[in-house]
Design a protein around this motif. Structure first.
Motif: not given
Length: 381
Positions: A9-13, A17-21
């Motif tokens: 699935r097109q999960v944001p990069i 990594l378990g990060l919140r931009p």
């Protein structure tokens, strides 16, 4: 079947990594990842990544064009501004003497003193000290002239400290010129104004160092060193891809060289007045979010030198609103979307925001979230 962990699935990069931009309402700070590159820059870097090229030939070709654009004799793309400071210092210490280059940071028997004003000491001058030089601190013109001697390799000037010391830029380059000693100016975060890219060399500084990943919006890992051909040549010889050199640790790749070259081309063609007006309009949107909250005052301002773009100061009366600056920052950071403001320390109940790293429309989101957070915190007081 896709292997375990693959992005079916097109999960944001960053989410992978378990990060919140976050939305950057602070500025082009390295800890925030600098700035965002234009699509044209990304495409240029992608194209560069698909073929092999001689790094020396690429540096020479990109340097020629950049120098021509900026009115300098020569230019070198570096691995950030700190790398430009190290390589510029090394060039002044060793020249093109390979035996000296291979010995750094052992500078015994070389010119190994760098003179600067005491008020221009900053954490980033570690990049100068990496070469193995000793910093000689002075305060007055008389002290500066007396400190220059047979062991002086370079004079160093921190542009953001222009108004802190007794010796201003024009006088500084005059003294350096009279003594025949090269002088380097650190202007890492001082674009805009765009004129600094040309004016500092025209003023008389032999070497000028800039970040490529801030106002120019090149790769975050890029920087720029401008100067005369002999010193830029020496700086390159002290750098990667040359092996036994002090600058091998700050390798700049073909993608970063092309990325900065393209970003600079775009930056020089921008309508800087239109950019400025847009930044002011975005801050006006954010400022209006505070209007309905008693005890809040806002004030637009522009920093004197570094990050010289529109900012907004937000202050509150702690007799009316009894929450701390840390509460406000944490609430913005933990909310959705996550928002960061300027990390520069401020006194009292004061926050600072800027708009120049915001994408179009993000000012509306920042305004809404600031208002929501303040209303929530106000109910707790």
């Amino acid at each position: 079947m896709a292997p375990s962990g693959s992005p079916t699935r097109q999960v944001p990069i960053y989410q992978r990594l378990g990060l919140r931009p976050f939305i950057n309402a602070g500025g082009s700070y390295t800890r925030y990842g600098g700035s965002l590159m234009a699509p044209q820059v990304i495409r240029a870097m992608e194209e560069a990544s698909g073929r092999y090229v001689s790094i020396q030939e690429l540096q020479e070709a990109a340097g020629r064009q950049i120098a021509g654009w900026l009115g300098a004799e020569a230019a070198l793309v570096t691995c950030g501004c700190a790398s430009a400071l190290t390589l510029g210092t090394a060039a002044c210490v060793t020249g093109c003497d390979e035996e000296k280059m291979n010995r750094l940071p052992d500078t015994r028997g070389m010119k190994n003193e760098v003179v600067l004003q005491k008020s221009h000491r900053v954490e980033y001058d570690h990049a100068v000290r990496n070469v193995g030089v000793r910093l000689i601190q002075v305060e007055s013109r008389q002290e500066l002239e007396a400190a220059i001697g047979s062991r002086t390799a370079m004079l160093f000037f921190l542009n953001m400290a222009q108004h802190r010391g007794q010796i201003q830029r024009e006088e500084f380059v005059e003294i350096a010129g009279n003594a025949g000693v090269p002088c380097l100016i650190d202007a890492a975060a001082d674009i805009p104004p765009a004129e600094n890219l040309t004016d500092l060399i025209a003023l008389g500084f032999d070497l000028a160092a800039f970040s490529g990943g801030k106002g120019i919006r090149g790769p975050q890992s890029s920087g720029l060193l401008l100067g005369p051909k002999d010193l830029i040549r020496a700086a390159f010889l002290n750098a990667s891809p040359n092996a036994d050199r002090i600058g091998r640790v700050s390798k700049v790749g073909k993608e970063e060289i092309i990325g900065l070259w393209k970003a600079l081309e775009l930056y020089l063609k921008r309508d800087h007045q239109a950019d400025w007006e847009r930044w002011e309009q975005q801050l006006e949107v954010i400022a209006r979010a505070f209007d309905e909250i008693p005890g809040i005052t806002t004030r637009p301002f522009v920093p004197v030198i570094s990050s010289q773009v529109p900012h907004l100061a937000v202050e509150w009366d702690d007799r009316i609103l009894k929450f701390s600056k840390e509460h406000f920052l944490e609430a913005l950071r933990q909310g959705e979307p996550r928002i960061e403001v300027s990390p520069v320390p401020t006194e009292g109940n004061r926050l600072e925001l800027s708009s120049w790293m915001l994408e179009p429309g993000e000012e509306v989101v920042v305004a809404r979230r600031c208002k929501e957070v303040l209303q929530e915190l106000a109910t707790l007081t």
